[in-house]
Design a protein around this motif. Structure first.
Motif, PDB file in Angstrom:
ATOM      1  N   ALA A  88       0.784  -1.170   0.118  1.00 31.56           N
ATOM      2  CA  ALA A  88       0.095  -0.132  -0.107  1.00 31.56           C
ATOM      3  C   ALA A  88       0.962   1.279   0.119  1.00 31.56           C
ATOM      4  O   ALA A  88       0.545   2.113  -0.614  1.00 31.56           O
ATOM      5  CB  ALA A  88      -0.846   0.034   1.138  1.00 31.56           C
ATOM      6  N   LEU A  89       2.100   1.326   0.692  1.00 29.34           N
ATOM      7  CA  LEU A  89       2.889   2.532   0.843  1.00 29.34           C
ATOM      8  C   LEU A  89       3.552   2.505  -0.661  1.00 29.34           C
ATOM      9  O   LEU A  89       3.659   3.571  -0.998  1.00 29.34           O
ATOM     10  CB  LEU A  89       3.876   2.258   2.025  1.00 29.34           C
ATOM     11  CG  LEU A  89       3.369   2.134   3.309  1.00 29.34           C
ATOM     12  CD1 LEU A  89       4.547   1.929   4.346  1.00 29.34           C
ATOM     13  CD2 LEU A  89       2.938   3.616   3.721  1.00 29.34           C
ATOM     14  N   ALA A  90       3.974   1.464  -1.460  1.00 27.67           N
ATOM     15  CA  ALA A  90       4.659   1.545  -2.697  1.00 27.67           C
ATOM     16  C   ALA A  90       3.733   2.294  -3.505  1.00 27.67           C
ATOM     17  O   ALA A  90       3.791   2.929  -4.382  1.00 27.67           O
ATOM     18  CB  ALA A  90       5.107   0.394  -2.958  1.00 27.67           C
ATOM     19  N   VAL A  91       2.425   1.818  -3.324  1.00 27.63           N
ATOM     20  CA  VAL A  91       1.360   2.311  -4.459  1.00 27.63           C
ATOM     21  C   VAL A  91       0.904   3.754  -4.162  1.00 27.63           C
ATOM     22  O   VAL A  91       0.956   4.590  -5.133  1.00 27.63           O
ATOM     23  CB  VAL A  91       0.075   1.514  -4.393  1.00 27.63           C
ATOM     24  CG1 VAL A  91      -1.027   2.496  -5.141  1.00 27.63           C
ATOM     25  CG2 VAL A  91      -0.080  -0.077  -4.656  1.00 27.63           C
ATOM     26  N   GLU A 191      -3.737   3.581 -18.424  1.00 30.86           N
ATOM     27  CA  GLU A 191      -4.497   4.439 -19.263  1.00 30.86           C
ATOM     28  C   GLU A 191      -5.606   3.923 -20.017  1.00 30.86           C
ATOM     29  O   GLU A 191      -6.783   4.332 -20.058  1.00 30.86           O
ATOM     30  CB  GLU A 191      -3.551   5.101 -20.040  1.00 30.86           C
ATOM     31  CG  GLU A 191      -2.287   5.997 -19.442  1.00 30.86           C
ATOM     32  CD  GLU A 191      -1.332   6.513 -20.254  1.00 30.86           C
ATOM     33  OE1 GLU A 191      -1.474   6.268 -21.647  1.00 30.86           O
ATOM     34  OE2 GLU A 191      -0.460   7.384 -19.850  1.00 30.86           O
ATOM     35  N   ALA A 192      -5.251   2.534 -20.476  1.00 25.70           N
ATOM     36  CA  ALA A 192      -6.285   1.853 -21.241  1.00 25.70           C
ATOM     37  C   ALA A 192      -7.403   1.466 -20.459  1.00 25.70           C
ATOM     38  O   ALA A 192      -8.623   1.606 -20.740  1.00 25.70           O
ATOM     39  CB  ALA A 192      -5.705   0.625 -21.872  1.00 25.70           C
ATOM     40  N   ALA A 193      -7.090   1.132 -18.886  1.00 26.39           N
ATOM     41  CA  ALA A 193      -8.034   0.623 -18.131  1.00 26.39           C
ATOM     42  C   ALA A 193      -9.005   1.679 -17.539  1.00 26.39           C
ATOM     43  O   ALA A 193     -10.255   1.772 -17.545  1.00 26.39           O
ATOM     44  CB  ALA A 193      -7.705   0.039 -17.001  1.00 26.39           C
ATOM     45  N   ALA A 194      -8.459   2.958 -17.597  1.00 24.25           N
ATOM     46  CA  ALA A 194      -9.298   4.140 -17.172  1.00 24.25           C
ATOM     47  C   ALA A 194     -10.197   4.581 -18.364  1.00 24.25           C
ATOM     48  O   ALA A 194     -11.364   5.079 -18.116  1.00 24.25           O
ATOM     49  CB  ALA A 194      -8.190   5.222 -16.678  1.00 24.25           C
ATOM     50  N   ALA A 200     -10.267   2.799  -9.387  1.00 24.05           N
ATOM     51  CA  ALA A 200      -9.176   2.586  -8.843  1.00 24.05           C
ATOM     52  C   ALA A 200      -8.593   1.181  -8.286  1.00 24.05           C
ATOM     53  O   ALA A 200      -7.927   0.437  -8.564  1.00 24.05           O
ATOM     54  CB  ALA A 200      -8.592   3.545  -7.774  1.00 24.05           C
ATOM     55  N   TRP A 201      -9.797   0.578  -7.694  1.00 25.50           N
ATOM     56  CA  TRP A 201      -9.870  -0.622  -7.256  1.00 25.50           C
ATOM     57  C   TRP A 201      -9.683  -1.742  -8.325  1.00 25.50           C
ATOM     58  O   TRP A 201      -8.649  -2.543  -8.019  1.00 25.50           O
ATOM     59  CB  TRP A 201     -10.988  -0.907  -6.226  1.00 25.50           C
ATOM     60  CG  TRP A 201     -11.072  -2.284  -5.745  1.00 25.50           C
ATOM     61  CD1 TRP A 201     -11.766  -3.410  -6.221  1.00 25.50           C
ATOM     62  CD2 TRP A 201      -9.950  -3.163  -4.896  1.00 25.50           C
ATOM     63  NE1 TRP A 201     -11.488  -4.656  -5.636  1.00 25.50           N
ATOM     64  CE2 TRP A 201     -10.422  -4.214  -4.876  1.00 25.50           C
ATOM     65  CE3 TRP A 201      -9.016  -2.438  -4.044  1.00 25.50           C
ATOM     66  CZ2 TRP A 201      -9.684  -5.236  -4.285  1.00 25.50           C
ATOM     67  CZ3 TRP A 201      -8.293  -3.583  -3.388  1.00 25.50           C
ATOM     68  CH2 TRP A 201      -8.546  -4.871  -3.215  1.00 25.50           C
ATOM     69  N   ARG A 203      -8.421  -1.304 -11.254  1.00 26.60           N
ATOM     70  CA  ARG A 203      -7.149  -1.123 -11.997  1.00 26.60           C
ATOM     71  C   ARG A 203      -5.807  -1.828 -10.953  1.00 26.60           C
ATOM     72  O   ARG A 203      -4.936  -2.454 -11.576  1.00 26.60           O
ATOM     73  CB  ARG A 203      -6.618   0.346 -11.923  1.00 26.60           C
ATOM     74  CG  ARG A 203      -7.383   0.998 -13.150  1.00 26.60           C
ATOM     75  CD  ARG A 203      -6.917   2.196 -13.469  1.00 26.60           C
ATOM     76  NE  ARG A 203      -6.855   3.366 -12.681  1.00 26.60           N
ATOM     77  CZ  ARG A 203      -7.857   4.220 -12.313  1.00 26.60           C
ATOM     78  NH1 ARG A 203      -9.017   4.407 -13.162  1.00 26.60           N
ATOM     79  NH2 ARG A 203      -7.637   5.198 -11.475  1.00 26.60           N
ATOM     80  N   PHE A 204      -5.968  -1.624  -9.662  1.00 26.79           N
ATOM     81  CA  PHE A 204      -5.345  -2.204  -8.791  1.00 26.79           C
ATOM     82  C   PHE A 204      -5.232  -3.632  -8.563  1.00 26.79           C
ATOM     83  O   PHE A 204      -4.016  -4.470  -9.122  1.00 26.79           O
ATOM     84  CB  PHE A 204      -5.395  -1.738  -7.071  1.00 26.79           C
ATOM     85  CG  PHE A 204      -4.535  -2.204  -6.263  1.00 26.79           C
ATOM     86  CD1 PHE A 204      -3.272  -2.007  -6.003  1.00 26.79           C
ATOM     87  CD2 PHE A 204      -5.032  -3.299  -5.380  1.00 26.79           C
ATOM     88  CE1 PHE A 204      -2.659  -2.550  -4.973  1.00 26.79           C
ATOM     89  CE2 PHE A 204      -4.276  -4.153  -4.605  1.00 26.79           C
ATOM     90  CZ  PHE A 204      -3.089  -3.761  -4.403  1.00 26.79           C
ATOM     91  N   TRP A 205      -6.675  -4.249  -8.842  1.00 31.88           N
ATOM     92  CA  TRP A 205      -6.613  -5.553  -8.616  1.00 31.88           C
ATOM     93  C   TRP A 205      -6.473  -6.399 -10.062  1.00 31.88           C
ATOM     94  O   TRP A 205      -5.857  -7.521  -9.850  1.00 31.88           O
ATOM     95  CB  TRP A 205      -8.013  -6.070  -8.139  1.00 31.88           C
ATOM     96  CG  TRP A 205      -8.240  -7.369  -7.912  1.00 31.88           C
ATOM     97  CD1 TRP A 205      -8.894  -8.243  -8.729  1.00 31.88           C
ATOM     98  CD2 TRP A 205      -7.759  -8.080  -6.703  1.00 31.88           C
ATOM     99  NE1 TRP A 205      -8.885  -9.610  -7.993  1.00 31.88           N
ATOM    100  CE2 TRP A 205      -8.281  -9.501  -6.867  1.00 31.88           C
ATOM    101  CE3 TRP A 205      -6.768  -7.642  -5.575  1.00 31.88           C
ATOM    102  CZ2 TRP A 205      -7.931 -10.526  -5.848  1.00 31.88           C
ATOM    103  CZ3 TRP A 205      -6.780  -8.597  -4.810  1.00 31.88           C
ATOM    104  CH2 TRP A 205      -7.122 -10.070  -4.806  1.00 31.88           C
ATOM    105  N   HIS A 206      -6.581  -5.922 -11.124  1.00 27.44           N
ATOM    106  CA  HIS A 206      -6.424  -6.490 -12.346  1.00 27.44           C
ATOM    107  C   HIS A 206      -5.126  -6.185 -12.981  1.00 27.44           C
ATOM    108  O   HIS A 206      -5.190  -6.944 -14.296  1.00 27.44           O
ATOM    109  CB  HIS A 206      -7.820  -6.247 -13.260  1.00 27.44           C
ATOM    110  CG  HIS A 206      -8.974  -6.737 -12.720  1.00 27.44           C
ATOM    111  ND1 HIS A 206      -9.339  -8.154 -12.705  1.00 27.44           N
ATOM    112  CD2 HIS A 206      -9.962  -6.238 -12.089  1.00 27.44           C
ATOM    113  CE1 HIS A 206     -10.705  -8.424 -12.099  1.00 27.44           C
ATOM    114  NE2 HIS A 206     -10.929  -7.260 -11.949  1.00 27.44           N
TER     115      HIS A 206
END
Length: 299
Positions: A88-91, A191-194, A200-201, A203-206
């Motif tokens: 989480a800190l790295a993200v 960028e493609a996912a957005a 945000a979740w 994009r993080f998970w997938h």
């Protein structure tokens, strides 16, 4: 001789020779010697072969299983802390919302504890968690109107002290590993996912988690080893290898007690071999579960 040094066939062997020598002298030889010693009863000037008697002794040794349970509990809890928190800190550090200057200060502040001597850190934490009213943790309790706690004499509170030391010391290191993994993921994926409407979740998970899989597996492997091999932190916090009711006794501490304090090198070697087999088994299972071997086989 000169022709051999410049030979294209000999060059690869010369390059790997330092590793082979180091591996053989500092790992393979001590391992083989430990296995042999684990089948012996070793006294000053006298070595007697006892077969598997040391391993049979382990089965009925209550203190061995207590130390193993302490180590497994510590390892499991450090995994629950030192993988999600640094990730989480790295993200957060890798996100665009943080300024480069603040990011560099934050990374340095978290990494500095890893450069601190374990001996020094252990003494500082022992003072923080001492029984006196002037100790830092008891002063914090006093702010909330609570009575001073005997932190290092109770199983639960002593474990809190060990976990806080581990978190303070290693969170920054693991964050650096995860940060390096995050920066290897192409920005175009996000960028493609957005554009496709992923939040945000999602994009993080997938994207983040699959892209970070090799780094997560690596951190998991070294964390399993680090958790089960922990000794010096407990030794320094408790001021020795004799904690109250053995609440801080780890499996490496038990090995130290048998081999160094009691001079029972044969039994200590058997404990070490069992520990090595347990760590290898855990890591092989988790590497197989995460598909690491399958990935290597398909290359």
């Amino acid at each position: 001789m000169k022709r051999m040094l410049y030979s294209a066939k000999a060059a690869p062997y010369l390059f790997v020779l330092p590793f082979i020598l180091t591996f053989g002298i500092f790992w393979a030889y001590p391992l083989v010697n430990s296995v042999i010693m684990s089948t012996q009863d070793i006294l000053p000037g006298q070595v007697t072969s006892v077969g598997l008697a040391n391993y049979e002794r382990i089965v009925g040794d209550r203190l061995f299983w207590l130390a193993m349970g302490n180590s497994f509990r510590y390892m499991a809890l450090t995994l629950l802390i030192l993988i999600p928190l640094p990730l989480a800190l790295a993200v957060l550090v890798n996100s665009r919302i943080s300024s480069p200057r603040l990011t560099n200060i934050f990374k340095s502040a978290l990494f500095v504890p890893a450069l601190t001597s374990v001996v020094v850190a252990g003494i500082v934490f022992r003072l923080m968690f001492s029984e006196t009213e002037t100790a830092l943790m008891n002063q914090i309790l006093g702010v909330f109107g609570l009575e001073p706690e005997r932190w290092l004499r109770n199983d639960g509170t002593a474990l809190v002290a060990l976990l806080l030391l581990a978190t303070w010391r290693w969170a920054g290191v693991n964050m650096m590993y995860f940060l390096a993994g995050l920066q290897s993921i192409p920005e175009e994926y996000y960028e493609a996912a957005a554009i496709d409407g992923a939040n945000a979740w999602q994009r993080f998970w997938h994207i983040t988690v699959p892209g970070m899989k090799p780094t997560i597996v690596y951190v998991l492997v070294i964390s399993v080893y680090g958790g089960l091999a922990m000794f010096l932190e407990s030794f320094m916090i408790f001021g020795g290898n004799n904690s109250p009711q053995n609440i801080g006794l780890t499996i490496v501490g038990y090995l130290y007690r048998q081999g160094i304090e009691k001079n029972d090198l044969g039994y200590a070697s058997a404990v070490g071999v069992v520990l090595l087999v347990v760590i290898l088994a855990i890591n092989l299972v988790q590497l197989g579960a995460t598909g690491a071997f399958k990935k290597e086989a398909t290359r």
